[in-house]
Write an enzyme that holds these catalytic residues in place. Structure first.
Site, PDB file in Angstrom:
ATOM      1  N   CYS A  95       7.457  -5.403  -2.502  1.00  0.00           N
ATOM      2  CA  CYS A  95       7.646  -5.799  -1.163  1.00  0.00           C
ATOM      3  C   CYS A  95       6.200  -6.451  -1.134  1.00  0.00           C
ATOM      4  O   CYS A  95       6.115  -6.828   0.341  1.00  0.00           O
ATOM      5  CB  CYS A  95       7.311  -4.048  -0.464  1.00  0.00           C
ATOM      6  SG  CYS A  95       5.277  -2.899  -1.062  1.00  0.00           S
ATOM      7  N   GLU A 134       6.743   2.813   4.530  1.00  0.00           N
ATOM      8  CA  GLU A 134       5.995   1.536   3.266  1.00  0.00           C
ATOM      9  C   GLU A 134       7.274   0.553   3.772  1.00  0.00           C
ATOM     10  O   GLU A 134       8.115   0.865   2.658  1.00  0.00           O
ATOM     11  CB  GLU A 134       5.195   1.977   2.571  1.00  0.00           C
ATOM     12  CG  GLU A 134       4.227   2.997   2.423  1.00  0.00           C
ATOM     13  CD  GLU A 134       2.985   2.752   3.749  1.00  0.00           C
ATOM     14  OE1 GLU A 134       3.040   1.644   3.816  1.00  0.00           O
ATOM     15  OE2 GLU A 134       2.384   3.580   3.791  1.00  0.00           O
TER      16      GLU A 134
END
Length: 471
Positions: free
Chosen positions: A250, A216
């Site tokens: 993110c 990720e």
């Protein structure tokens, strides 16, 4: 008892692997008990964990920790408890027509021992989220915490040791060298959340053991304001998505693509919205600090370097930066160029470049010509345009007419694509990530399989022709 950062990591992994072999397919009651233990870690120690995160950041609003970490953690546990027993059931069906009356099934089998590497920006949720999925899938887990959140990391290790049996979850702390050693362990699956740069090293280390990975990562997630967007709404949601946790997310909007005529309008609206969201900015305690000195210096250089190279800085408040507290005033950047570092690197902070376009296809081409991002935020009301953008762009996930919230949907997998990540998790998708969906073909007692045995004569050839015609 060994300190979490002084464990003999290979020995600890082998210990968990041996214990997993004794109970390789935990029943639902065991999995549910582990999930409830994790719930107790979060629910019973919410205040302590929020205080530790606040201390690690220098300043992290309690409200943001509750909203962005505690709530999604508890929600993920609750969802797994509600649906996990059903996810465990084999999926049965009939074999292909040519092989009837045989049957098939998919049996979700625990992988074994899963490794999870946690980043610093959301240390609670990005520990608990993947941990939920690994536990509901029946695995044992080793978790490597970030060295940049030392107080929370140590607290989480202590709480897990207190609430779990020692053969279920092991939390590891320590510096980057410990993280490097951790990534090189032969896990049955390794999940890493963090920067693309570090992701290369993690994948390289895992490849030595052929360890399957879920990465990720991040990238430059665009917000695209379409011609028929509700403009003020779009600005509000982009500013919100950019400023929670001071942009250290993110999937925060990294830059905005908007009609050229609307640049000044966006700047004016964004300043008003920032004042409404964070009144008395200079004294507002609901705006987060930048987590580390190194990251703060990097963001200042991205901003100041862009201005030196010709960009315009438009602060969303008149309050000055407070370097001693690592509080960085949010800034819009206009007149940016493609070669500026702020347009090359993931920003991960409260700087927001505005990139004007003349046609929607021009904006689409801009997104498509760059590395595939972790998220795309499209603000548009016309369904034809929405479909056009979705068909011609790639992103790990999409929110339409909002930002961030696709990550909180348990029925949607979360993950990147290409440079922004490999694989996904959350909810049933996470259960499958941490399971081997073992295929089983079950032959019926009375069947025609023997007709295809050698020697290959006339009947065989006739049957083969029938099979070939039917595909």
């Amino acid at each position: 008892m060994n300190q979490p950062d002084r464990l003999d990591l290979p020995t600890e992994l082998q210990r968990l692997r041996t214990l997993q072999a004794r109970d390789p397919w935990p029943d639902w009651s065991t999995r549910a008990r582990r999930l409830r233990a994790l719930d107790a870690v979060v629910r019973s120690h919410r205040d302590e964990m929020a205080a530790a995160i606040h201390a690690d950041f220098g300043s992290r609003p309690r409200e943001e920790t509750d909203m962005l970490e505690v709530f999604p953690s508890l929600s993920a546990i609750r969802h797994a408890l509600r649906h996990g027993k059903r996810w465990m059931k084999p999926k049965r069906g009939l074999a292909s027509l040519a092989f009837l009356p045989a049957s098939t099934e998919l049996r979700p089998q625990p992988l074994g021992v899963v490794g999870i590497i946690v980043p610093w920006n959301y240390p609670l949720f990005l520990s608990v989220g993947p941990l939920v999925d690994a536990l509901v899938a029946g695995n044992r887990v080793m978790v490597k915490m970030s060295e940049y959140t030392p107080r929370f990391s140590q607290l989480f290790a202590e709480l897990v040791a207190r609430h779990f049996q020692p053969d279920e979850v092991v939390v590891v702390t320590g510096d980057a060298s410990v993280g490097q050693a951790f990534a090189g362990l032969p896990f049955d699956h390794l999940l890493f959340t963090g920067s693309t740069e570090v992701g290369y090293h993690v994948m390289r280390s895992a490849s030595a053991n052929l360890t399957p990975v879920t990465l990720e990562l991040g990238g430059k997630s665009p917000a695209l304001i379409g011609p028929d967007a509700r403009f003020d709404h779009a600005v509000e949601r982009i500013v919100f998505g950019k400023l929670v946790n001071a942009g250290q997310t993110c999937i925060a909007p990294d830059y905005v693509l908007l009609p050229r005529a609307d640049v000044a309008r966006f700047a004016s609206a964004a300043r008003e919205i920032a004042a409404r969201l964070y009144p008395d900015f200079a004294n507002n305690m609901q705006y987060a600090s930048i987590a580390t000195d190194r990251h703060y210096r990097r963001l200042v250089e991205l901003r100041d370097g862009a201005v030196r190279d010709g960009a315009r800085s438009e602060p969303l408040d008149d309050a000055p930066d407070r370097a001693e507290q690592r509080l960085l005033t949010p800034v819009l950047l206009t007149d940016v160029r493609e070669d500026m570092p702020v347009m090359q690197q993931e920003i991960f902070g409260p700087l927001l470049p505005l990139v004007p376009y003349d046609t929607l296809d021009q904006a689409i081409d801009y997104i498509a010509s760059h590395p595939r991002p972790l998220a795309l935020y499209l603000f548009e009301q016309d369904q034809t345009r929405i479909d056009h953008v979705l068909a011609r762009t790639h992103a790990g996930g999409v929110s339409l007419n909002d930002t961030l919230y696709h990550i909180a949907q348990h029925r949607l997998p979360f993950g990147g694509v290409g440079p922004s990540g490999i694989g996904g998790y959350h909810g049933e998708a996470g259960f499958r990530t941490f399971s081997h969906m073992k295929p089983v073909f079950r032959q019926a007692r009375f069947n025609a399989a023997g007709l295809l045995n050698p020697p290959y004569g006339k009947l065989f050839k006739q049957l083969l022709e029938i099979l070939l015609r039917r595909g």
